[in-house]
Design a protein around this motif. Structure first.
Motif, PDB file in Angstrom:
ATOM      1  N   GLY A  27       7.788  25.955   3.298  1.00 58.70           N
ATOM      2  CA  GLY A  27       7.121  27.082   2.659  1.00 58.70           C
ATOM      3  C   GLY A  27       7.281  27.106   1.149  1.00 58.70           C
ATOM      4  O   GLY A  27       7.484  28.158   0.544  1.00 58.70           O
ATOM      5  N   GLY A  28       7.186  25.928   0.514  1.00 57.33           N
ATOM      6  CA  GLY A  28       7.247  25.844  -0.949  1.00 57.33           C
ATOM      7  C   GLY A  28       8.637  25.720  -1.519  1.00 57.33           C
ATOM      8  O   GLY A  28       8.793  25.518  -2.742  1.00 57.33           O
ATOM      9  N   GLN A  29       9.654  25.790  -0.688  1.00 56.03           N
ATOM     10  CA  GLN A  29      11.017  25.810  -1.222  1.00 56.03           C
ATOM     11  C   GLN A  29      11.479  24.455  -1.763  1.00 56.03           C
ATOM     12  O   GLN A  29      12.361  24.396  -2.618  1.00 56.03           O
ATOM     13  CB  GLN A  29      11.983  26.310  -0.140  1.00 56.03           C
ATOM     14  N   LEU A  30      10.888  23.350  -1.289  1.00 62.05           N
ATOM     15  CA  LEU A  30      11.202  22.053  -1.885  1.00 62.05           C
ATOM     16  C   LEU A  30      10.650  21.985  -3.305  1.00 62.05           C
ATOM     17  O   LEU A  30      11.327  21.499  -4.226  1.00 62.05           O
ATOM     18  CB  LEU A  30      10.615  20.921  -1.036  1.00 62.05           C
ATOM     19  N   ALA A  31       9.438  22.492  -3.507  1.00 64.04           N
ATOM     20  CA  ALA A  31       8.829  22.470  -4.846  1.00 64.04           C
ATOM     21  C   ALA A  31       9.624  23.336  -5.820  1.00 64.04           C
ATOM     22  O   ALA A  31       9.850  22.935  -6.970  1.00 64.04           O
ATOM     23  CB  ALA A  31       7.380  22.939  -4.767  1.00 64.04           C
ATOM     24  N   THR A  32      10.020  24.521  -5.400  1.00 67.43           N
ATOM     25  CA  THR A  32      10.779  25.383  -6.316  1.00 67.43           C
ATOM     26  C   THR A  32      12.136  24.775  -6.641  1.00 67.43           C
ATOM     27  O   THR A  32      12.661  24.972  -7.739  1.00 67.43           O
ATOM     28  CB  THR A  32      10.964  26.791  -5.717  1.00 67.43           C
ATOM     29  N   THR A  33      12.689  24.005  -5.708  1.00 72.80           N
ATOM     30  CA  THR A  33      13.945  23.297  -5.991  1.00 72.80           C
ATOM     31  C   THR A  33      13.735  22.241  -7.071  1.00 72.80           C
ATOM     32  O   THR A  33      14.617  22.006  -7.907  1.00 72.80           O
ATOM     33  CB  THR A  33      14.479  22.625  -4.713  1.00 72.80           C
ATOM     34  N   ALA A  34      12.538  21.609  -7.076  1.00 73.40           N
ATOM     35  CA  ALA A  34      12.244  20.551  -8.043  1.00 73.40           C
ATOM     36  C   ALA A  34      11.469  21.063  -9.251  1.00 73.40           C
ATOM     37  O   ALA A  34      10.894  20.273 -10.002  1.00 73.40           O
ATOM     38  CB  ALA A  34      11.437  19.455  -7.352  1.00 73.40           C
TER      39      ALA A  34
END
Length: 498
Positions: free
Chosen positions: A196-203
């Motif tokens: 749910g987008g949490q990988l992108a916000t981590t990067a």
């Protein structure tokens, strides 16, 4: 016809294998322009491809899904020395399966997991490392994220205090209830700390995040494919997941940890702005369907596309295929005048009222029947169905759908003289449920020979279609192994004119 339909299916799979995709669709290209290094995405499918300047940047790659091993090899070949590191999460057996045919140059670490397409400790360990890897990136880095079907199982990272087993428990409950892939992924996102987008916000500190996605879901929803790890939004997944839990009457049956996560207050914040985050669908089932239609024509058959968005329960869908075929057969036995054409049109509209079918399907069908110059017609469809689990048997949606369709045809053959009708349903990933088969194909005459030796209903009532095809109709089994791609399923219904 079993062999003919199998070959048509295999050609459709071939069209979405990675080398063919990247060469024919121009999914990713690198151009040197005025001393700058420019990446172009989807140049073959878009009039205005997405362009990213990666001059002086370090490129990294993470990927998860059934197709990403081959994707990574193509991206690595295109980026060359600009790609410096990365991690892949791929299904068990992938490296051995493609040994000698798909080569990686050693910059990427390949981790296998999710045996039988189920999250496991190996996949969990890889997901933890992927998230840590993404957190260390800076403005000097460009992150390529490769995503395909199966990515949810290969990137499991439940939100604390949910354990992996507890997450799997609720997913198993939903599957048994017949939940759709969209519903399953909505719940997965709600109880995840990476989806749910949490990988992108981590990067988010990276210069650019570029996601290349192969869609395995009807309609290509980027928020649900592999549970949307790089799709950032302010959707309240907890609320949506709770509605799904109530819909299937699972309230009170959930692990306490899952209840805790689903009941957490959702922060209704303004959507996070990430202009450095780009997601591109580089392939979907339209490519495979078009390849199948082309091969049908080469077999001197009329080729008609029913739908690229097939969904629903296999038992209900089999009834639609049956009624459609009976309507066509009735039309072939009467005079092809305007009145009868209108009658067929109304019948088709009624039969297909609950199906998302191509707008030109009925017109194309009538034209093919009027022309009647070939030896028959093939109706081709793509999508992904569901199965309601009723027993403890071994099978998958494709093997079960083919058996349902042929059994229904057998029951109506005496009254309608259906002839050598054939049906195929198979998954482009080469996997149908927890079995070694991709799906099954059969003819009416072939099933007649088997029905004298066994009771078909016993296999269907216990979801044991794999055993039927293995023991009574082995030539109908379609076994490809992991294909290295995944754009949902292909259905082919063949109807002879004679």
């Amino acid at each position: 016809m079993e062999t003919v339909l199998k070959n048509i299916f295999l050609q459709s799979v071939e069209s979405v294998r990675m080398k063919n995709l990247f060469q024919n669709q121009k999914c990713l290209q690198v151009n040197h322009t005025s001393g700058r290094l420019i990446v172009e995405i989807n140049a073959g499918r878009c009039t205005t491809p997405h362009r990213v300047d990666i001059t002086g940047k370090r490129c990294h790659l993470v990927g998860f899904g059934k197709a990403v091993y081959g994707m990574a090899a193509e991206v690595e070949a295109i980026l060359g020395a600009h790609l410096v590191s990365g991690i892949l999460s791929v299904p068990c057996g992938t490296v051995e399966k493609f040994k000698g045919t798909v080569q990686l140059n050693g910059r990427l670490e390949v981790c296998e997991g999710a045996k039988n397409n189920l999250p496991d400790d190996d996949a969990l360990g890889t997901a933890i490392r992927v998230k840590e890897f993404a957190s260390r990136l800076s403005n000097d880095d460009v992150l390529f994220v490769l995503i395909s079907g199966g990515g949810s199982a290969l990137l499991p990272l439940p939100a604390a205090p949910v354990s992996l087993e507890e997450k799997m428990q609720i997913i198993r409950m939903l599957v048994k209830c017949g939940a759709t892939i969209n519903e399953l992924n909505t719940v997965r996102i709600a109880i995840s700390s990476i989806k749910g987008g949490q990988l992108a916000t981590t990067a988010r500190k990276a210069h650019q995040i570029i996601s290349l996605v192969i869609s395995d879901i009807v309609g290509d929803p980027v928020d649900l494919i592999a549970s949307g790890p790089t799709h950032v939004s302010n959707i309240n997944y907890q609320k949506a997941a709770n509605e799904i839990i109530d819909q299937y009457k699972l309230r009170g049956k959930l692990p306490k940890s899952v209840e805790e996560v689903l009941n957490r207050k959702f922060k209704d914040e303004e959507e996070i702005r990430m202009p450095n985050n780009h997601i591109s669908i580089i392939a979907n089932n339209s490519i495979a369907v078009e390849a199948a239609l082309l091969d049908v024509k080469k077999a001197d058959l009329h080729a008609i596309c029913l739908s690229r968005t097939i969904e629903g329960d296999v038992e209900k869908l089999s009834e639609i295929y049956l009624q459609l075929l009976l309507a066509i057969k009735d039309y072939l036995h009467i005079d092809p005048n305007e009145e009868n054409e209108n009658l067929l049109r109304k019948k088709c509209e009624s039969i297909l009222k609950d199906l998302k079918y191509d707008g030109d399907f009925i017109n194309n069908l009538i034209e093919a029947l009027k022309e009647n110059t070939k030896r028959g017609l093939c109706i081709v469809a793509g999508g992904e169905t569901t199965v309601e689990i009723k027993g403890e048997g071994l099978g998958g949606r494709n093997q079960e759908l083919t058996l349902h369709v042929l059994r229904k045809l057998l029951n109506h053959d005496e009254c309608h003289e259906l002839g050598e009708v054939a049906f195929l349903s198979a998954g482009t990933d080469g996997i149908d449920g927890p079995t070694s088969a991709a799906g099954a194909v059969g003819t009416l005459s072939g099933l007649k020979g088997c029905s004298t030796k066994c009771t078909l209903e016993d296999f269907l009532s216990t979801n044991n279609s794999y055993a039927f095809w293995r023991d009574f109709y082995p030539r109908g089994h379609i076994v490809t192994g992991h294909t290295g791609t995944n754009v949902m399923d292909i259905h082919i219904l063949f109807l002879p004119f004679s």
